[in-house]
Design a protein around this motif. Sequence first.
Motif, PDB file in Angstrom:
ATOM      1  N   HIS A  25      45.500  42.357  40.435  1.00 52.73           N
ATOM      2  CA  HIS A  25      45.971  42.913  39.166  1.00 52.73           C
ATOM      3  C   HIS A  25      46.109  41.767  38.170  1.00 52.73           C
ATOM      4  O   HIS A  25      46.844  40.804  38.407  1.00 52.73           O
ATOM      5  CB  HIS A  25      47.308  43.617  39.350  1.00 52.73           C
ATOM      6  CG  HIS A  25      47.251  44.742  40.337  1.00 52.73           C
ATOM      7  ND1 HIS A  25      47.029  46.043  39.962  1.00 52.73           N
ATOM      8  CD2 HIS A  25      47.371  44.762  41.697  1.00 52.73           C
ATOM      9  CE1 HIS A  25      47.021  46.826  41.035  1.00 52.73           C
ATOM     10  NE2 HIS A  25      47.225  46.064  42.106  1.00 52.73           N
ATOM     11  N   ASP A  35      46.868  40.610  34.213  1.00 54.31           N
ATOM     12  CA  ASP A  35      47.422  40.916  32.897  1.00 54.31           C
ATOM     13  C   ASP A  35      47.117  39.762  31.961  1.00 54.31           C
ATOM     14  O   ASP A  35      47.201  38.584  32.362  1.00 54.31           O
ATOM     15  CB  ASP A  35      48.931  41.134  32.973  1.00 54.31           C
ATOM     16  CG  ASP A  35      49.295  42.372  33.775  1.00 54.31           C
ATOM     17  OD1 ASP A  35      48.717  43.435  33.511  1.00 54.31           O
ATOM     18  OD2 ASP A  35      50.145  42.264  34.684  1.00 54.31           O
ATOM     19  N   THR A  60      44.955  45.059  27.916  1.00 56.00           N
ATOM     20  CA  THR A  60      45.609  43.824  28.379  1.00 56.00           C
ATOM     21  C   THR A  60      45.731  43.763  29.886  1.00 56.00           C
ATOM     22  O   THR A  60      46.410  42.875  30.413  1.00 56.00           O
ATOM     23  CB  THR A  60      47.012  43.698  27.751  1.00 56.00           C
ATOM     24  OG1 THR A  60      47.788  44.839  28.111  1.00 56.00           O
ATOM     25  CG2 THR A  60      46.931  43.569  26.238  1.00 56.00           C
ATOM     26  N   THR A  61      45.068  44.674  30.590  1.00 58.19           N
ATOM     27  CA  THR A  61      45.192  44.643  32.049  1.00 58.19           C
ATOM     28  C   THR A  61      43.939  45.189  32.700  1.00 58.19           C
ATOM     29  O   THR A  61      43.214  46.007  32.111  1.00 58.19           O
ATOM     30  CB  THR A  61      46.428  45.463  32.499  1.00 58.19           C
ATOM     31  OG1 THR A  61      46.614  45.307  33.903  1.00 58.19           O
ATOM     32  CG2 THR A  61      46.248  46.943  32.198  1.00 58.19           C
TER      33      THR A  61
END
Length: 820
Positions: free
Chosen positions: A213, A215, A246-247
């Motif tokens: 993940h 960011d 943004t991710t």
Amino acid sequence: MRMELHDGWTVRAVRGPAPDALADREVPATVPGCVHTDLLALDLIPDPYQDRNEAELHWIGRTDWRYRTTFDWEPGDGTERVDLACAGLDTIARLELNGHVIAGTANMHRAYRFDVTDQLRAGPNELTVTFTSALDHADRVRELLGHRPHTNHHPYNQIRKMACNFGWDWGPDLVTAGIWRPLALERWHGARLTSVRPLATVDADGDGVVHVHVDVDRAPGHDDELPVTVHVGVVAAAGVVPAGATTTTIEARVDQPRRWWPHGYGDQHRYPVDVALTVEDQPTPDNGDLTTWAGEVGFRSVRLDTEPDEHGTPFTFVVNDVPVFARGVNWIPDDCFPHRVDAARYRQRLAQARDAGVNLVRVWGGGIYESDDFYDACDELGILTWQDFLFACAAYPEEEPLRSEVEAEARDAITRLAPHPSLVLWNGNNENIWGHHDWGWRDQLGDRTWGAGYYHRLLPDLLAELDPTRPYSAGSPWSFSHDIHPNDPAHGATHIWDVWNQRDYTAYRDHVPRFVAEFGFQGPPAYATLRASLSDDPLRPDSPGMLAHQKAEDGNGKLARGLAEHFPEPQDFDDWFWATQLNQARALRFGVEHFRSHAPRCAGTVWWQLNDCWPVTSWSVVDGQGRRKPAWYALRAAYQDRLVTVRPRPGGLAAVLCNETDEPWTTRLVVARTAFAGAVLGEVRHQLTVPPRAVHEEPLPDTITTATDPAAELLVATAGDVRATWFHLPDLELALPVPELTTAVEALEDGYRVEVTAGTLVRDLALLADRVAPDAEVDDMLGTLLPGESTSIVVRTALPVDPEDLVAPLVLRSANQLLR
């Protein structure tokens, strides 16, 4: 580009009860650091760990402090953004750059980042950080939100700061302030990585899956698609952060990876993870490590078995589908000033745990989220980590200004710690659900919040979002049901404190918990630690310095009552010191062996505690100067992979064999009824095979367990090179002989070897070598010798020692001496 701001700092008192000599005086300061260590380095205060100095320094926590530095800055091309990155501010801080207020902060447990592009100027710049008294702030929040019950003196539950900073039953009241973790300016263009959170799992086919993940933070006007590349070992994967987003999440798969295991179950394989963010047409050298991330993951599955069974609700860690008996210890901050704990110290302390057979460390909720160095060491050493969220022994308000801080710090901690394979449990709090149930809080609280919303909603919701790969428990103790007492031993994790507080340690046998997450018994630190920290002359259990370094309620009274069941009243300090150290070791071994004998019904023991934050009489096995107490050797004996212990059962005594290895244990069990003088009065032999990860109980016949003279007989149970002893009566009722020892001391390159031969039965032989050389450590302690038996004790020291001193009566100790 990252520019650390660690140089040129000063600090001064700006409000509060500072002595006249310090009022408005600017002195050099260290960053990372804190006010106490800054003043101590300049000899402006006495060492708070010495004698009764702590009480003279409480004014520091009631004072406001201003840190200041200047630095030179060279602006870029005008397209950059510059952030002030603060990894740790303790705690109520106002930051100003060139006279402009940047921000205020109110949380020791989280990181902050502030855009300072417009406040920087070419040439010299001035940065100040002013810390308001944390005590005063906590008092003001209490006035705003209302009183909530808490232990100890100060309302630490009204501020997001290390709770034990305000004093605990093993720690001093030293309320700190300062920039305790790194501080830096970070210059970047276009976009940067905000966080990387790789979650590694193993699928049903045994393949490794990493969901990375990512960011990012974007500068205004930079909304383009951003390519991201990921490497997990030799496996590459790629993805993009979509335009304007943004991710993103990128999946990497590793065929049949080598697993990460807790030590004793397998190796600790880890895989490097590298992430790179591509920012087109931007000066990559300026972005530096702001567009790259490097870490490690380990592939293992973990779950907590809480499926109800005939005994209640288990609490069993299952790693890679293998149930693990947790041989654990509780961890507290290793220093009241945690910036002083570096990677080497973490590694040393955790190696001391592993060397004692520990495979799980619980990071207690009244401390801090430790630095990455701590969790890296756990990953490397194969020590499972149980992480409390930071709530302990208090009711916590759920309103602002605290709720947002709690969420922010939890997000920080989950994101930062998620890559570590050693982390196997998130836990909501320490003893707060229990406290609300049993400690009279409900009458004090009325309809005020107390933390339940954090433990049962906020934290599990955050984990579902950020780390669904690990189990969560709402608290410790906790029964996993609002309808069952939170500290019910048949359900979930239990804390056992009636023994230390009210009963003899033999009462541990009245408890058969599913998992005991806290239990403990006190003993003083090593003698060299006492002498280095106390100037009391003479030392007495109640001398001023000793009392100042005993923080438990009625601690000395409980020590005395614990001794009274086993030994005559000590006649001098040296006997008191040895007797209380020995009694702690006995209590520890008794409790651990009892609980292990009931595996798998009991699936783990977590001793309170591994370590200390300063020199103090406490429940630790390693004292505040890093010396191993006799209890450490008892822990190692009780946590050995293959254990023999003699336990009372409803039908009489039984020999219990615990095999915590992956191989069957085929052995001959010999149990001998033995006179103190050495004669074997009876014997039984059994050829046994104990399966892997199993416990075998062998009932013993009355002909062996019934003594003709209980005061002068013992049982000796041997299985291979593992031995256990059973005495029928407490020491004060035993006819233990005056010890007759023949000794020989041989010099080694790095110390000495002490050969000891017993002419009589000698119980719990110990060589307290630090009384002779403060740096000395011994390789073994607390063995019992039958008449004619010998043992070899290696003493490691860099100091020259008179060999005769190593075998002097106050150094070469035994339980026998306490009866004379």
